[in-house]
Design a protein around this motif. Structure first.
Motif, short mmCIF file in Angstrom:
data_model
loop_
_atom_site.label_atom_id
_atom_site.label_comp_id
_atom_site.label_asym_id
_atom_site.label_seq_id
_atom_site.Cartn_x
_atom_site.Cartn_y
_atom_site.Cartn_z
N PHE A 547 -13.66 0.96 67.54
CA PHE A 547 -12.22 0.74 67.77
C PHE A 547 -12.01 -0.44 68.71
N ASP A 548 -11.21 -1.41 68.29
CA ASP A 548 -10.84 -2.58 69.10
C ASP A 548 -9.33 -2.56 69.26
N ILE A 549 -8.87 -2.41 70.50
CA ILE A 549 -7.43 -2.28 70.73
C ILE A 549 -6.68 -3.51 70.25
N ARG A 550 -7.30 -4.69 70.31
CA ARG A 550 -6.62 -5.90 69.84
C ARG A 550 -6.42 -5.86 68.34
N HIS A 551 -7.42 -5.40 67.62
CA HIS A 551 -7.29 -5.30 66.17
C HIS A 551 -6.24 -4.27 65.78
N PHE A 552 -6.18 -3.18 66.54
CA PHE A 552 -5.19 -2.14 66.25
C PHE A 552 -3.78 -2.68 66.45
N HIS A 553 -3.54 -3.33 67.60
CA HIS A 553 -2.21 -3.89 67.87
C HIS A 553 -1.86 -4.97 66.86
N ASP A 554 -2.81 -5.82 66.54
CA ASP A 554 -2.54 -6.88 65.58
C ASP A 554 -2.17 -6.31 64.21
N THR A 555 -2.83 -5.22 63.84
CA THR A 555 -2.52 -4.57 62.56
C THR A 555 -1.11 -4.01 62.56
N LEU A 556 -0.73 -3.37 63.66
CA LEU A 556 0.63 -2.85 63.78
C LEU A 556 1.67 -3.96 63.67
N LEU A 557 1.40 -5.09 64.30
CA LEU A 557 2.36 -6.18 64.31
C LEU A 557 2.32 -6.99 63.02
N GLN A 558 1.15 -7.07 62.40
CA GLN A 558 1.01 -7.87 61.18
C GLN A 558 1.81 -7.28 60.02
N ILE A 559 1.86 -5.98 59.92
CA ILE A 559 2.60 -5.37 58.81
C ILE A 559 4.10 -5.55 58.97
N GLY A 560 4.56 -5.74 60.21
CA GLY A 560 5.97 -5.98 60.45
C GLY A 560 6.78 -4.70 60.46
N SER A 561 8.10 -4.86 60.43
CA SER A 561 9.02 -3.75 60.56
C SER A 561 9.04 -2.94 59.27
N VAL A 562 8.45 -1.75 59.31
CA VAL A 562 8.33 -0.91 58.12
C VAL A 562 8.69 0.54 58.48
N PRO A 563 9.04 1.37 57.49
CA PRO A 563 9.25 2.79 57.76
C PRO A 563 7.99 3.44 58.32
N LEU A 564 8.15 4.46 59.13
CA LEU A 564 7.01 5.09 59.77
C LEU A 564 5.98 5.64 58.79
N PRO A 565 6.37 6.23 57.66
CA PRO A 565 5.35 6.67 56.70
C PRO A 565 4.52 5.52 56.15
N VAL A 566 5.13 4.35 55.97
CA VAL A 566 4.39 3.17 55.50
C VAL A 566 3.43 2.69 56.58
N LEU A 567 3.87 2.73 57.83
CA LEU A 567 3.00 2.34 58.94
C LEU A 567 1.79 3.26 59.01
N GLU A 568 2.00 4.54 58.82
CA GLU A 568 0.89 5.50 58.86
C GLU A 568 -0.12 5.22 57.75
N GLN A 569 0.37 4.89 56.57
CA GLN A 569 -0.53 4.54 55.46
C GLN A 569 -1.37 3.31 55.80
N ARG A 570 -0.74 2.34 56.47
CA ARG A 570 -1.47 1.12 56.84
C ARG A 570 -2.56 1.41 57.85
N ILE A 571 -2.29 2.25 58.83
CA ILE A 571 -3.31 2.58 59.82
C ILE A 571 -4.41 3.43 59.20
N ASP A 572 -4.08 4.27 58.25
CA ASP A 572 -5.11 5.03 57.54
C ASP A 572 -6.07 4.07 56.82
N ARG A 573 -5.51 3.01 56.24
CA ARG A 573 -6.36 2.00 55.58
C ARG A 573 -7.18 1.24 56.61
N PHE A 574 -6.56 0.92 57.76
CA PHE A 574 -7.27 0.25 58.85
C PHE A 574 -8.49 1.07 59.28
#
Length: 598
Positions: A547-574
């Motif tokens: 786990f790299d906190i920078r990669h996690f934050h960058d992933t959150l910010l890279q996907i942009g403003s999305v609904p929370l269920p979509v954000l959860e799907q992206r982190i699951d893929r991460f």
């Protein structure tokens, strides 16, 4: 002709069956793109829709907001939603599946605004069409004579625009769909600030003409300045005066005496839709209320612990009174408050490289809130360009809250997130320029949490300020649902925040009025924050040393403003991919590691 048409459909069906999967995906992607690009152009050209449905430049005139045009919007978005339903989402590319989820929710919310006729209530205690007019007029980016001419044209359209808004508000009054009377006192100040002016050059609308670029010929500049004074004096100021008369004589006396959203026409369904829009989750108000109560109890225990660490010997209520009244916690001048905010922001700058792999190139300014709206404005507001700090009534802006406020509104909060989103390439405009409250405000609140890891909260008082801000957002779950679902009074809401937070009396009153007049929006902060924190814990546990906190934050910010269920799907893929560094696809900066000077 009928046989030919039938033959054509049969041929199309046969071709579809024979089309390989990649071609079907391409077709689905292309159809989806056609829908959203056409709608986006239409949406941003609302003021000039031609008969062909082709949007005209939206900077040519002010919007048309009358009831007939509102019906056209409703019809249009119903058609868009029907068109979206014809697309097989499984045939879309992975990226367009995300785009589809974001876009469909966006259109559903826009359609809901029309269905519930929210345009009949075009203001709340936080913002209003008359105080947002400078933004709507696009007065900040005038360079050429043509720019100034278009701006003058739009100024001339203000009376018609205000008349439409007044008509809409009358219709809202007629059916009981209004801002509650309880929060209207003083809301006319920002109207009167323009309506009662005698000199047109003293309005904010004239400011662009005080700084006309030297590239504009002097004779043209003089002529435009003369015309601006005439238009502002003859049209804009009278439009504000007419609005002021209507507001004071008609709207305020006839506004509804209830507070709850659920007391409005079709109120239960409307409040549920507000929850969906602002949280991106279909939640029962009672369940939200319970989450709030649980978080309040949890944070209160941390606040008591921090109070004891400060050395204070009295009770919790006595500590809150001490924080609200002791002069050591108040800035003496507006500049002191602004400089304290700037100092926090510069400390944060030195820590960002430890937590982020990508940073925006754009920078933000720190700006005091305008005097005409400051009395009822929030303590701060952040955007990509500016972090607004409210310097009105300094005793109500305690210094121990400055660190948390700055983290939320500037960097790594709103200013960083919005600037980074705007610099991304490859995402559709509706995503780059869209804002989903649960994501954006959840990120802002999470940014306050990051202040702990950056070492920004240096004293027990600043840590208590951080906790009181955390408590404030948890209380919102209780107060918003209390007012709009459980029938709380305004005083009940004020008392609840007074007992549980160290916010000042003015802040609490302003915030409660905001929740009353803007149902559901207050829920987005805590629910978004809790989801982001949950996803971080999930990734940390699953990835372990990878786990790299920078990669996690960058992933959150890279996907942009999305609904929370979509954000959860992206982190699951991460997580499934092993926590890699995301590709922003933008001209954003990669910070170097911070090193101490030799």
């Amino acid at each position: 002709m009928k046989n030919a048409t039938r033959l054509g459909w049969l041929t199309l069906a046969a071709l579809t069956l024979a089309t390989p999967a990649w071609a079907q995906q391409q077709s689905a992607d292309a159809r989806f793109k056609q829908i959203y690009e056409t709608e986006w152009a239409w949406r941003n050209g609302q003021a000039g829709i031609s008969n062909s449905g082709e949007a005209q430049p939206n900077n040519a005139r002010l919007d048309t907001v009358d009831a007939a045009n509102q019906q056209r919007r409703l019809d249009y978005w119903q058609k868009v939603l029907a068109d979206l339903s014809t697309i097989d989402v499984k045939q879309l590319s992975a990226e367009d599946q995300v785009n589809y989820a974001v876009y469909r929710a966006q259109v559903q919310n826009l359609l809901a605004v029309q269905q519930f006729k929210q345009w009949q209530m075009p203001f709340n205690s936080d913002s209003a069409f008359w105080s947002d007019l400078g933004y709507v007029l696009n007065a900040d980016d005038l360079r050429t004579p043509q720019d100034f001419r278009r701006y003058l044209d739009r100024l001339g359209q203000v009376p018609a625009y205000f008349d439409q808004q007044i008509d809409n508000m009358r219709d809202g009054l007629a059916r009981g769909f209004t801002v509650p009377r309880a929060v209207l006192d003083g809301r006319d100040v920002s109207i009167a600030a323009v309506a009662e002016l005698k000199d047109p050059t003293q309005t904010s609308f004239y400011k662009p003409f005080q700084h006309i670029p030297v590239s504009v010929p002097a004779d043209q500049a003089t002529a435009m300045q003369d015309e601006a004074r005439k238009v502002i004096a003859g049209k804009v100021i009278p439009a504000y005066a007419k609005l002021l008369t209507f507001f004071r004589n008609d709207y305020v006396p006839k506004a509804r005496t209830t507070l709850a959203a659920e007391a409005m026409p079709d109120g239960k369904a409307w409040y549920r839709q507000q929850i969906v829009e602002y949280t991106t989750l279909d939640l029962d108000p009672g369940a939200v209320h319970q989450v709030g109560l649980e978080q309040v109890a949890k944070i209160h225990a941390e606040m008591v612990k921090t109070m004891l660490e400060s050395g204070f010997k009295g009770s919790f209520p006595e500590f809150l009174h001490f924080l609200r009244t002791d002069p050591q916690f108040h800035a003496k001048t507006p500049d002191e408050l602004l400089m304290r905010s700037a100092w926090v922001a510069k400390q944060v700058d030195g820590q960002l490289a430890k937590l982020f792999g990508r940073l925006p190139r754009q920078r933000f300014a720190i700006v005091p809130v305008a005097p005409d709206i400051a009395p009822y404005y929030t303590s701060g507001r952040g955007g990509a360009n500016a972090y607004l700090v409210n310097t009105y009534d300094l005793p109500s802006r305690p210094l121990y809250n400055v660190a948390a406020l700055t983290l939320h509104e500037s960097a790594p909060g709103h200013s960083l997130q919005l600037a980074l989103a705007a610099e991304q390439k490859g995402q559709p405009a509706f995503r780059r320029e869209g804002y989903i409250s649960a994501y954006g405000e959840g990120w802002g609140l999470y940014s306050e949490y990051l202040g702990n890891e950056m070492g920004i909260y240096k004293t027990p008082y600043e840590r208590f300020g951080y906790l009181t801000y955390q408590m404030w957002r948890a209380c919102r779950l209780v107060v918003d649902t209390g007012i709009h679902h459980l029938g709380w009074t305004r005083q009940q809401a004020i008392d609840y925040l007074t007992d549980n937070t160290a916010l000042s009396t003015r802040e609490i009153a302003n915030e409660v009025d905001r929740y009353i007049s803007w149902p559901g929006q207050a829920l987005s902060y805590e629910l978004g924050y809790l989801k982001i924190l949950e996803l971080r814990r999930k990734a940390e546990q699953a990835l372990g040393p990878k786990f790299d906190i920078r990669h996690f934050h960058d992933t959150l910010l890279q996907i942009g403003s999305v609904p929370l269920p979509v954000l959860e799907q992206r982190i699951d893929r991460f997580i499934a991919e092993g926590g890699p560094e995301p590709d922003f696809g933008c001209d954003c900066a990669k910070p170097a590691a911070v090193k101490a000077p030799l």
